[in-house]
Design an enzyme around this catalytic site. Structure first.
Site, PDB file in Angstrom:
ATOM      1  CB  SER A  81       0.417  -6.314  -5.458  1.00 50.29           C
ATOM      2  OG  SER A  81       0.545  -7.683  -4.942  1.00 50.29           O
ATOM      3  CB  CYS A  95     -20.892 -11.109   4.321  1.00 52.07           C
ATOM      4  SG  CYS A  95     -21.836  -9.814   4.266  1.00 52.07           S
ATOM      5  CG  HIS A 123      -3.398  -5.479  -8.067  1.00 53.95           C
ATOM      6  ND1 HIS A 123      -4.717  -5.057  -7.459  1.00 53.95           N
ATOM      7  CD2 HIS A 123      -2.837  -6.194  -7.278  1.00 53.95           C
ATOM      8  CE1 HIS A 123      -4.752  -5.672  -6.274  1.00 53.95           C
ATOM      9  NE2 HIS A 123      -3.555  -6.306  -6.066  1.00 53.95           N
ATOM     10  CD  GLN A 178      -3.005  -0.875   0.027  1.00 55.68           C
ATOM     11  OE1 GLN A 178      -3.063   0.245  -0.372  1.00 55.68           O
ATOM     12  NE2 GLN A 178      -3.671  -1.979  -0.227  1.00 55.68           N
TER      13      GLN A 178
END
Length: 392
Positions: A207, A333, A209, A187
């Site tokens: 990463s 969830c 992406h 990040q």
């Protein structure tokens, strides 16, 4: 309806130039660089150029290694498990084997869950708690060290709240005690300068992406002389440390994105931050009962995590999406139970309020017009959802 993408900490759009180069190496220069014929040989200069750009992205030295991986998930697993395996290998003298690891409660699941798995195999893991702003200090690491500590793995920047941790200071402490250090910089890359020579870390993951490169590719930096066991066995690619045919289109795309990321760092620090602050200041001044999560200063310039009291985060995301706005929430969830964010719980945030948190994450492609649009519709969305929640 406008479409506004403010979920760039989850993934970013691949830059047009990176995508264009990838098409060329998928359809024209598609040879395997390990082959001896011209189709393979033709790819090698471009592969070298891409790797030079990736090295420059983090200021890696020529004698260091940067392994190409499928992303930070693989890279994080590789370094942590490699250190563990090396220290449980029966060929390693018992007198030098160590089995204590230090990490934090802020880590991405690819680090946090990997250590949980290694605990089942006998590893001793200390998980340091963050303060209420989502920060960890070098003093905490110092107090946790033992004569059995072999590796400290602490992220450089958090994915949910954007806080930046003092890795350079922690690295000096680790090296003074003969301990390896790994940081997950996923990040951080492209949001502020990441210099492995300045940080001094032994291992660093990233990463593509997350900085406008392609999905499914990333890297693991390994400082010269630091041991690494292969996670995959097979061919001799990547000095036999990461077997498998090289993903040339992905490497080339990541190389282009790396070069663009370096060139855009000043823009991230000024314009992206200005737009983030514009949205943040509007929310805090004009929408009552809103709370900033994480440190206000020590964070990445693109990230805003904010809780709206009496406004369920999942419902807010739904309404934002109905208005063409993409954001995210730390909640997930799990079967029939809505679980609050582990990161927000680590900050000591009330469980109910943590369910009301939403993350907006910008990129260099975010425009002022888009932020103005979010500002124009957000108060009405919050007002309606609160009326529903409070039964008004």
């Amino acid at each position: 309806m406008k479409r506004v993408y403010l979920d760039n900490n989850a993934t970013t759009m691949t830059s047009l130039e990176a995508a264009k180069e990838m098409v060329r190496f998928n359809s024209i220069n598609y040879g395997n660089p390990s082959s001896l014929h011209n189709f393979g040989l033709d790819t090698r200069p471009e592969l070298r150029k891409a790797m030079d750009r990736i090295y420059a992205l983090i200021n890696a030295a020529d004698e260091d290694d940067v392994l190409i991986t499928s992303g930070a998930t693989e890279a994080n697993n590789h370094v942590i498990k490699s250190v563990f395996y090396a220290n449980t290998d029966t060929s390693t003298p018992l007198s030098v084997r160590k089995n204590h690891y230090i990490t934090t409660n802020l880590e991405h699941p690819t680090v946090y869950n990997t250590f949980q798995y290694l605990e089942k195999l006998g590893a001793k893991v200390t998980v340091l708690p963050s303060d209420n702003n989502g920060l960890i200090s070098a003093e905490q690491v110092k107090k946790a060290l033992t004569d059995q500590t072999v590796l400290v793995s602490i992220m450089l920047a958090n994915n949910e709240i954007g806080t930046i941790l003092p890795i350079k200071e922690i690295t000096k402490l680790c090296h003074a005690n003969g301990i390896l250090i790994h940081t997950d910089a996923t990040q951080a890359i492209g949001k502020f300068p990441v210099d492995v020579q300045d940080l001094g870390v032994d291992y660093l993951s990233f990463s593509a992406h997350k900085f406008h490169g392609p999905k499914g590719i990333g890297g693991l930096y390994v400082r010269k002389g630091k041991r690494l066991e292969p996670l995959f066995h097979g061919g001799e690619q990547m000095a036999s440390l990461r077997a498998g045919t090289l993903n040339v289109p992905g490497i080339v795309g990541m190389g282009v994105a790396a070069q663009e990321a370096v060139a855009s760092l000043e823009y991230e620090a000024t314009e992206v931050k200005r737009l983030r602050d514009k949205l943040e200041n509007f929310i805090l001044k004009n929408i009552p009962d809103t709370f900033l999560n994480g440190d206000k200063v020590k964070r990445t310039p693109n990230t805003l995590n904010i809780a709206f009291k009496d406004c369920e985060g999942e419902a807010l995301l739904w309404d934002l999406n109905e208005h063409g706005i993409a954001a995210s929430t730390g909640s997930a969830c799990a079967s029939e139970e809505l679980e609050s964010s582990r990161i927000l719980r680590a900050l000591g945030i009330d469980k109910a309020l943590s369910h009301m948190a939403v993350r907006f994450s910008l990129s260099r492609y975010t425009t002022e017009e888009e932020i103005d649009y979010v500002i124009s519709v957000l108060p009405g969305i919050i007002k309606r959802l609160r009326e529903v929640s409070l039964g008004r």
